[in-house]
Scaffold this motif. Structure first.
Motif, mmCIF file in Angstrom:
data_model
loop_
_atom_site.group_PDB
_atom_site.id
_atom_site.type_symbol
_atom_site.label_atom_id
_atom_site.label_comp_id
_atom_site.label_asym_id
_atom_site.label_seq_id
_atom_site.Cartn_x
_atom_site.Cartn_y
_atom_site.Cartn_z
ATOM 1 N N GLU B 206 -68.445 11.821 37.861
ATOM 2 C CA GLU B 206 -69.429 12.423 37.896
ATOM 3 C C GLU B 206 -69.480 13.742 38.840
ATOM 4 O OE1 GLU B 206 -72.475 9.205 37.903
ATOM 5 O OE2 GLU B 206 -71.067 8.347 36.931
ATOM 6 N N GLU B 207 -71.104 14.969 38.015
ATOM 7 C CA GLU B 207 -71.335 15.536 38.380
ATOM 8 C C GLU B 207 -73.053 15.336 38.807
ATOM 9 O OE1 GLU B 207 -69.307 19.453 38.803
ATOM 10 O OE2 GLU B 207 -67.838 18.759 38.965
ATOM 11 N N PRO B 208 -73.652 16.227 39.726
ATOM 12 C CA PRO B 208 -74.842 16.126 39.386
ATOM 13 C C PRO B 208 -75.062 15.849 38.189
ATOM 14 C CG PRO B 208 -74.797 17.514 40.925
ATOM 15 C CD PRO B 208 -73.369 17.409 40.582
ATOM 16 N N THR B 209 -75.085 16.546 37.102
ATOM 17 C CA THR B 209 -75.970 16.434 35.588
ATOM 18 C C THR B 209 -74.551 16.020 34.627
ATOM 19 O OG1 THR B 209 -75.717 18.412 34.981
ATOM 20 C CG2 THR B 209 -77.731 18.032 36.402
ATOM 21 N N MET B 210 -73.480 15.926 35.395
ATOM 22 C CA MET B 210 -72.552 15.597 34.002
ATOM 23 C C MET B 210 -71.565 14.057 34.534
ATOM 24 S SD MET B 210 -70.918 19.948 34.004
ATOM 25 C CE MET B 210 -69.992 19.978 32.378
ATOM 26 N N GLN B 211 -71.264 13.808 33.431
ATOM 27 C CA GLN B 211 -70.199 12.076 33.233
ATOM 28 C C GLN B 211 -69.201 13.201 32.343
ATOM 29 O OE1 GLN B 211 -72.032 8.661 32.243
ATOM 30 N NE2 GLN B 211 -71.652 8.169 34.581
ATOM 31 N N PHE B 212 -67.498 13.058 32.990
ATOM 32 C CA PHE B 212 -66.962 13.108 31.896
ATOM 33 C C PHE B 212 -66.003 12.078 31.740
ATOM 34 C CE2 PHE B 212 -67.954 16.074 35.465
ATOM 35 C CZ PHE B 212 -67.858 17.237 34.715
ATOM 36 N N GLY B 213 -65.374 11.902 30.449
ATOM 37 C CA GLY B 213 -64.985 10.502 29.848
ATOM 38 C C GLY B 213 -63.504 10.654 29.303
ATOM 39 N N GLY B 214 -62.361 11.320 30.521
ATOM 40 C CA GLY B 214 -61.016 11.129 30.552
ATOM 41 C C GLY B 214 -60.214 11.182 29.582
ATOM 42 N N ASP B 215 -59.796 9.745 28.524
ATOM 43 C CA ASP B 215 -59.346 9.757 27.326
ATOM 44 C C ASP B 215 -58.157 10.637 27.412
ATOM 45 O OD1 ASP B 215 -60.774 7.693 26.981
ATOM 46 O OD2 ASP B 215 -62.126 8.326 25.097
ATOM 47 N N SER B 216 -57.285 11.452 28.284
ATOM 48 C CA SER B 216 -56.461 12.414 27.885
ATOM 49 C C SER B 216 -55.377 12.231 27.562
ATOM 50 C CB SER B 216 -55.618 12.690 29.369
ATOM 51 O OG SER B 216 -56.862 12.599 30.610
ATOM 52 N N THR B 217 -54.662 12.875 26.317
ATOM 53 C CA THR B 217 -54.167 12.270 25.441
ATOM 54 C C THR B 217 -52.531 12.800 24.936
ATOM 55 O OG1 THR B 217 -54.076 11.326 23.131
ATOM 56 C CG2 THR B 217 -55.408 13.161 23.337
ATOM 57 N N MET B 218 -51.776 12.541 24.314
ATOM 58 C CA MET B 218 -51.077 13.483 23.872
ATOM 59 C C MET B 218 -50.430 13.178 22.464
ATOM 60 S SD MET B 218 -48.125 15.362 24.995
ATOM 61 C CE MET B 218 -46.636 15.852 23.994
ATOM 62 N N VAL B 219 -50.867 13.990 21.823
ATOM 63 C CA VAL B 219 -50.569 13.537 20.216
ATOM 64 C C VAL B 219 -49.411 14.311 19.032
ATOM 65 C CG1 VAL B 219 -52.269 14.010 17.626
ATOM 66 C CG2 VAL B 219 -52.913 12.936 20.008
ATOM 67 N N GLY B 220 -49.187 13.983 18.516
ATOM 68 C CA GLY B 220 -47.763 14.342 17.870
ATOM 69 C C GLY B 220 -48.040 15.701 16.771
ATOM 70 N N PRO B 221 -47.264 16.367 15.913
ATOM 71 C CA PRO B 221 -48.073 16.991 14.950
ATOM 72 C C PRO B 221 -48.022 16.366 13.534
ATOM 73 C CG PRO B 221 -45.225 16.766 15.091
ATOM 74 C CD PRO B 221 -45.560 16.112 16.339
ATOM 75 N N MET B 222 -47.684 14.977 13.578
ATOM 76 C CA MET B 222 -48.390 14.176 12.370
ATOM 77 C C MET B 222 -49.588 13.455 12.664
ATOM 78 S SD MET B 222 -45.864 14.789 10.200
ATOM 79 C CE MET B 222 -46.415 13.450 8.755
ATOM 80 N N GLY B 223 -49.703 13.763 13.252
ATOM 81 C CA GLY B 223 -51.435 12.752 14.122
ATOM 82 C C GLY B 223 -50.698 11.292 14.964
ATOM 83 N N GLU B 224 -49.643 10.954 15.309
ATOM 84 C CA GLU B 224 -48.994 10.190 15.803
ATOM 85 C C GLU B 224 -49.283 10.297 17.917
ATOM 86 O OE1 GLU B 224 -47.268 12.878 15.393
ATOM 87 O OE2 GLU B 224 -45.174 13.110 15.995
ATOM 88 N N LEU B 225 -49.932 9.116 18.326
ATOM 89 C CA LEU B 225 -50.662 9.098 19.230
ATOM 90 C C LEU B 225 -49.462 8.674 20.377
ATOM 91 C CD1 LEU B 225 -53.373 9.241 21.147
ATOM 92 C CD2 LEU B 225 -52.992 6.436 20.419
ATOM 93 N N TYR B 226 -49.162 9.630 21.297
ATOM 94 C CA TYR B 226 -47.963 9.163 22.304
ATOM 95 C C TYR B 226 -48.482 8.640 22.991
ATOM 96 C CZ TYR B 226 -45.036 12.348 19.790
ATOM 97 O OH TYR B 226 -43.340 12.403 18.964
ATOM 98 N N THR B 227 -49.403 9.025 24.111
ATOM 99 C CA THR B 227 -50.162 8.461 25.063
ATOM 100 C C THR B 227 -52.205 8.320 25.398
ATOM 101 O OG1 THR B 227 -50.364 7.638 27.109
ATOM 102 C CG2 THR B 227 -50.526 10.264 26.857
ATOM 103 N N LEU B 228 -52.621 7.342 25.492
ATOM 104 C CA LEU B 228 -54.375 7.818 25.414
ATOM 105 C C LEU B 228 -54.653 7.435 27.110
ATOM 106 C CD1 LEU B 228 -56.909 8.656 24.403
ATOM 107 C CD2 LEU B 228 -56.993 6.210 23.363
ATOM 108 N N LEU B 229 -55.175 7.965 28.090
ATOM 109 C CA LEU B 229 -54.915 7.240 29.726
ATOM 110 C C LEU B 229 -56.794 6.654 29.147
ATOM 111 C CD1 LEU B 229 -54.255 9.927 31.755
ATOM 112 C CD2 LEU B 229 -52.836 8.478 30.695
#
Lengths: 229, 229
Positions: B206-229
């Motif tokens: 968080e910062e004074p007025t913002m909250q950050f959502g994470g969900d860092s992710t890697m997706v492939g060319p067919m939409g396949e999910l490699y990772t979602l943190l």
């Protein structure tokens, strides 16, 4: 200018290569929807008049515009004072050239516009010729564009319509179940990236080699979900 | 040519306006990741060197390239033979002109490229000037492009990189929690519509007025999910 409009998405399973049956069904849907409440726009899925896996039958089932299907449904659109977008195989003067198209009928019972799918999927290219123009419709309540199925995968399509003033894009689709997560992602992305409404009608049911995923949905310019069938 | 590469996404919470602390943390992440396994590319979030809500402090915290931050991290990149993408406030010769940027460091310990965010969000425009060029990097294993945060909302950005040969787009973001569904939708859509890989590192905290959502992710060319943190 704040406006409120009512849009209906029809999530049906067209009978394969049985246009009369589908015409009757679509007419009944228009009647049922229009009888329940005043409706500004009714969206049917891609190829809702014919079904999808037509093969060589596409040639026989193709129609001119205006033609039998548009005449029949235009009367229903006028009866209930609504725009109607539905899918069919379009032919022009040269009978062997076919398009995967949608027609927009107006509340006056007129053919307002037709659109020929630009982004054909691999196998479709053996049957259909690709369209080359994106089409917006001016209704009393605003301007909307029409797209078909895999047009959704190409952001340039909705972007082009938006740049020409569309506030709403309607999508008629035969989207398969195995790509359902992409369906939802693309619809949200198109709505947000263009700050427009997207109203997407996808068919359900099965055909010899395809299964269709439904999930017809309407999403707003901030990605807000209005409905998911 | 089939290739396999290893990409690491760092989902960290940079300390606001404390660049030395963040530099130390980033160095430790590189060391920890590189010690666990050979890694080809490590992606940090947007403004990972400074934090986000800098206000007037942005001027003091801005750095030239090469400069203190790039020198420090380039050594770490070389130690572990990896590309590193991290975020910082970039200034050039005229000290008052600032950019929200990312730098790509190479496995030789060199500055390979830098990118200045093109699509600034509303308030950012009071602090940063917009970039005007999309930048691809040529690694031994392939070509990848770099984007920052709200660039993701504009399909033209990833499309431009793809048209210039990118097979992977890395995104460094400070994406807020209240738009998390759009985050996932845009990433899948960008990957599929361009048939590329997308590796997106979003910050948390968080910062004074913002909250950050994470969900860092890697997706492939067919939409396949490699990772979602």
């Amino acid at each position: 200018m704040p406006r409120e409009i009512t849009v209906a998405l029809v999530q049906m399973a067209p009978a394969l290569a049985n246009p009369e049956e589908n015409l009757r069904k679509m007419g009944e849907f228009i009647e049922r929807i229009g009888s329940e409440q005043p409706t500004d726009l009714i969206v049917f899925p891609e190829l809702s008049y014919t079904g999808t896996e037509l093969g060589l039958r596409a040639t026989d089932l193709a129609e001119r515009i205006p033609g039998h299907a548009t005449n029949y449904l235009a009367k229903r659109a006028a009866d209930f004072n609504t725009h109607v977008v539905f899918g069919l195989v379009i032919k022009e003067k040269i009978e062997s050239i076919l398009y995967n198209g949608v027609v927009c009928l107006g509340p006056e019972g007129d053919v307002v516009a037709s659109y020929r799918k630009v982004h054909l999927l691999g196998e479709e290219r053996q049957v259909y010729r690709g369209g080359f123009r994106f089409i917006n419709v001016d209704a009393d309540w605003g301007r909307f564009g029409m797209l078909i199925g895999s047009d959704l995968v190409f952001p340039e399509a909705a972007r082009s319509l938006t740049l020409e003033g569309a506030e709403l894009v309607v999508l008629s689709a035969n989207w398969e179940t195995n790509r359902q997560e992409q369906w939802r992602a693309h619809i949200i992305s198109r709505a947000v990236e263009n700050a427009i409404f997207v109203a997407a009608a996808n068919r359900v049911g099965e055909e010899p080699t395809m299964q269709f995923g439904g999930d017809s949905t309407m999403v707003g310019p901030m990605g807000e979900l209005y409905t998911l069938l």
